[in-house]
Write a protein that holds these residues in place. Structure first.
Motif, PDB file in Angstrom:
ATOM      1  N   GLU A   1     103.285  24.750  82.536  1.00 30.73           N
ATOM      2  CA  GLU A   1     103.667  25.212  81.192  1.00 30.73           C
ATOM      3  C   GLU A   1     102.736  24.625  80.142  1.00 30.73           C
ATOM      4  N   ALA A   2     102.457  23.342  80.237  1.00 35.73           N
ATOM      5  CA  ALA A   2     101.555  22.682  79.275  1.00 35.73           C
ATOM      6  C   ALA A   2     100.143  23.232  79.409  1.00 35.73           C
ATOM      7  N   LEU A   3      99.726  23.457  80.648  1.00 36.80           N
ATOM      8  CA  LEU A   3      98.378  24.015  80.889  1.00 36.80           C
ATOM      9  C   LEU A   3      98.272  25.398  80.278  1.00 36.80           C
ATOM     10  N   SER A   4      99.261  26.237  80.544  1.00 35.13           N
ATOM     11  CA  SER A   4      99.230  27.620  80.044  1.00 35.13           C
ATOM     12  C   SER A   4      99.286  27.655  78.527  1.00 35.13           C
ATOM     13  N   SER A   5     100.037  26.743  77.950  1.00 34.31           N
ATOM     14  CA  SER A   5     100.118  26.662  76.484  1.00 34.31           C
ATOM     15  C   SER A   5      98.756  26.281  75.906  1.00 34.31           C
ATOM     16  N   ALA A   6      98.104  25.325  76.535  1.00 32.86           N
ATOM     17  CA  ALA A   6      96.759  24.919  76.079  1.00 32.86           C
ATOM     18  C   ALA A   6      95.768  26.065  76.236  1.00 32.86           C
ATOM     19  N   ALA A   7      95.901  26.823  77.313  1.00 33.33           N
ATOM     20  CA  ALA A   7      94.990  27.959  77.546  1.00 33.33           C
ATOM     21  C   ALA A   7      95.212  29.055  76.511  1.00 33.33           C
ATOM     22  N   ALA A   8      96.458  29.301  76.173  1.00 34.81           N
ATOM     23  CA  ALA A   8      96.761  30.321  75.156  1.00 34.81           C
ATOM     24  C   ALA A   8      96.214  29.893  73.795  1.00 34.81           C
ATOM     25  N   GLU A   9      96.358  28.629  73.483  1.00 36.21           N
ATOM     26  CA  GLU A   9      95.820  28.133  72.197  1.00 36.21           C
ATOM     27  C   GLU A   9      94.286  28.166  72.209  1.00 36.21           C
ATOM     28  N   LEU A  10      93.697  27.903  73.364  1.00 32.80           N
ATOM     29  CA  LEU A  10      92.228  28.002  73.489  1.00 32.80           C
ATOM     30  C   LEU A  10      91.788  29.442  73.241  1.00 32.80           C
ATOM     31  N   PHE A  11      92.511  30.399  73.790  1.00 30.93           N
ATOM     32  CA  PHE A  11      92.178  31.821  73.559  1.00 30.93           C
ATOM     33  C   PHE A  11      92.169  32.100  72.056  1.00 30.93           C
ATOM     34  N   VAL A  12      93.194  31.665  71.367  1.00 27.20           N
ATOM     35  CA  VAL A  12      93.289  31.920  69.920  1.00 27.20           C
ATOM     36  C   VAL A  12      92.117  31.287  69.180  1.00 27.20           C
ATOM     37  N   ARG A  13      91.805  30.028  69.491  1.00 26.32           N
ATOM     38  CA  ARG A  13      90.683  29.339  68.825  1.00 26.32           C
ATOM     39  C   ARG A  13      89.371  30.084  69.065  1.00 26.32           C
ATOM     40  N   GLU A  14      89.130  30.422  70.317  1.00 24.61           N
ATOM     41  CA  GLU A  14      87.868  31.101  70.661  1.00 24.61           C
ATOM     42  C   GLU A  14      87.798  32.477  70.001  1.00 24.61           C
ATOM     43  N   ALA A  15      88.911  33.178  69.983  1.00 24.97           N
ATOM     44  CA  ALA A  15      88.921  34.522  69.371  1.00 24.97           C
ATOM     45  C   ALA A  15      88.648  34.424  67.875  1.00 24.97           C
ATOM     46  N   ARG A  16      89.334  33.515  67.206  1.00 22.58           N
ATOM     47  CA  ARG A  16      89.167  33.382  65.752  1.00 22.58           C
ATOM     48  C   ARG A  16      87.730  32.977  65.411  1.00 22.58           C
ATOM     49  N   GLN A  17      87.155  32.085  66.232  1.00 29.01           N
ATOM     50  CA  GLN A  17      85.784  31.631  65.955  1.00 29.01           C
ATOM     51  C   GLN A  17      84.778  32.766  66.194  1.00 29.01           C
ATOM     52  N   ALA A  18      84.927  33.483  67.326  1.00 29.29           N
ATOM     53  CA  ALA A  18      83.997  34.579  67.630  1.00 29.29           C
ATOM     54  C   ALA A  18      84.083  35.673  66.568  1.00 29.29           C
ATOM     55  N   ILE A  19      85.294  35.985  66.146  1.00 29.68           N
ATOM     56  CA  ILE A  19      85.468  37.050  65.150  1.00 29.68           C
ATOM     57  C   ILE A  19      84.901  36.608  63.802  1.00 29.68           C
ATOM     58  N   ALA A  20      85.090  35.342  63.467  1.00 27.38           N
ATOM     59  CA  ALA A  20      84.532  34.830  62.204  1.00 27.38           C
ATOM     60  C   ALA A  20      82.997  34.862  62.239  1.00 27.38           C
ATOM     61  N   GLU A  21      82.427  34.542  63.409  1.00 25.20           N
ATOM     62  CA  GLU A  21      80.963  34.456  63.514  1.00 25.20           C
ATOM     63  C   GLU A  21      80.305  35.816  63.769  1.00 25.20           C
ATOM     64  N   ARG A  22      80.962  36.654  64.625  1.00 23.90           N
ATOM     65  CA  ARG A  22      80.265  37.872  65.064  1.00 23.90           C
ATOM     66  C   ARG A  22      81.094  39.140  64.871  1.00 23.90           C
ATOM     67  N   GLY A  23      82.306  38.979  64.382  1.00 22.41           N
ATOM     68  CA  GLY A  23      83.103  40.164  64.077  1.00 22.41           C
ATOM     69  C   GLY A  23      83.866  40.760  65.234  1.00 22.41           C
ATOM     70  N   SER A  24      83.700  40.167  66.446  1.00 20.88           N
ATOM     71  CA  SER A  24      84.441  40.696  67.595  1.00 20.88           C
ATOM     72  C   SER A  24      84.630  39.597  68.642  1.00 20.88           C
ATOM     73  N   PHE A  25      85.500  39.877  69.598  1.00 21.21           N
ATOM     74  CA  PHE A  25      85.785  38.923  70.679  1.00 21.21           C
ATOM     75  C   PHE A  25      86.092  39.729  71.935  1.00 21.21           C
ATOM     76  N   ILE A  26      85.284  39.477  72.994  1.00 18.03           N
ATOM     77  CA  ILE A  26      85.565  40.203  74.242  1.00 18.03           C
ATOM     78  C   ILE A  26      85.919  39.197  75.324  1.00 18.03           C
ATOM     79  N   SER A  27      87.000  39.473  76.016  1.00 15.42           N
ATOM     80  CA  SER A  27      87.489  38.546  77.027  1.00 15.42           C
ATOM     81  C   SER A  27      87.703  39.261  78.357  1.00 15.42           C
ATOM     82  N   LEU A  28      87.450  38.537  79.442  1.00 12.73           N
ATOM     83  CA  LEU A  28      87.654  39.036  80.804  1.00 12.73           C
ATOM     84  C   LEU A  28      88.861  38.312  81.377  1.00 12.73           C
TER      85      LEU A  28
END
Ligand SMILES: O=C(O)[C@H](O)[C@@H](O)[C@H](O)[C@H](O)COP(=O)(O)O
Length: 244
Positions: free
Chosen positions: A9-36
């Motif tokens: 549960e703690a791992l998955s929560s950290a992973a979900a928060e990592l997704f949000v951080r990475e998405a917000r940063q990519a969108i701020a820098e390049r306007g989009s975020f693509i994930s596999l």
């Protein structure tokens, strides 16, 4: 980097928060975020937590594109479908444009599905290998990743981005991305939890034998292992050998 969490549960929560951080940063820098995205139980819990409003509402989903790392060639409503798993855990709760959801389909057969998905990926990268901002991976107890299994001829694939895969003693076919696609990513994150993964985690991190997971070396990105205590139990013995 290796990050150890108390439990799934703690791992998955950290992973979900990592997704949000990475998405917000990519969108701020390049306007989009693509994930596999990956199949598997730990990724599933990550998607469920990401779908919760506290995290979901932080992501501009109209700037996000979601792809799958592999899929079983079964109907989309089949319980074995990775698309169905992600739809039920995450997509049903997102204000994401349907055109931004890129599932693998085998409706015309596995070979046609792999060719179509390769074209879909190349369309995202002007003909080359797409650079995913974030790739989630699980690891099987045999060291497989996506649908790349030990001993597969696909492990040495350097040209194709997507291929048809089969698993020993499994009747269905699968479609999977190949190692070059994963290694091209800006950030690759293994999500691994549970006692049953302790042996393979130790072997993977200690380099005790070859396995698909050990082919993952980002070309110029980052590699994170998000593990829970149960999965890293045996790897403590190699802590001095590389566990951060
Ligand atoms: O289609 C899938 O299920 C994944 O692509 C597969 O590679 C998965 O990530 C591993 O088998 C680990 O799965 P668990 O995390 O459920 O053990």
């Amino acid at each position: 980097m290796i990050l150890i969490h108390p439990d799934r549960e703690a791992l998955s929560s950290a992973a979900a928060e990592l997704f949000v951080r990475e998405a917000r940063q990519a969108i701020a820098e390049r306007g989009s975020f693509i994930s596999l995205l990956s199949g598997g139980e730990t990724p599933r819990r990550t998607y469920e937590l990401l779908a919760c409003s506290r995290l979901r509402d932080q992501v501009p989903w109209e700037r996000v594109h979601l792809f799958w790392g592999d899929e079983r060639c079964v109907p989309r409503d089949d319980p074995r479908s990775n698309y169905r798993m992600v739809r039920e855990a995450l997509l049903d709760y997102l204000p994401i444009p349907p055109s931004h959801i890129h599932p693998i389909t085998c409706e015309g057969g596995a070979d046609a599905g792999a060719a179509w998905y390769e074209a879909e990926l190349r369309a995202f990268s002007h003909g080359g290998i797409p650079r995913f901002d974030l790739v989630f991976l699980g690891i099987g107890e045999d060291g497989h990743i996506a649908s790349l299994f030990p001993g597969s001829r696909l492990l040495g694939e350097t040209e194709r981005l997507v291929a048809v895969s089969t698993r020993e003693n499994e009747a269905i076919q699968r479609v999977t991305v190949t190692v070059p696609v994963i290694n091209q990513a800006a950030l690759i994150v293994f999500l691994v939890s549970g006692e049953e993964k302790a042996p393979i985690v130790r072997e993977a991190l200690a380099g005790m034998r070859e396995m698909p997971a050990r082919l993952i070396h980002p070309v110029d990105g980052k590699l994170f292992w998000l593990l829970d205590e149960a999965a890293v139990r045996l790897a403590q013995e190699v802590r001095g050998g590389g566990l951060a």
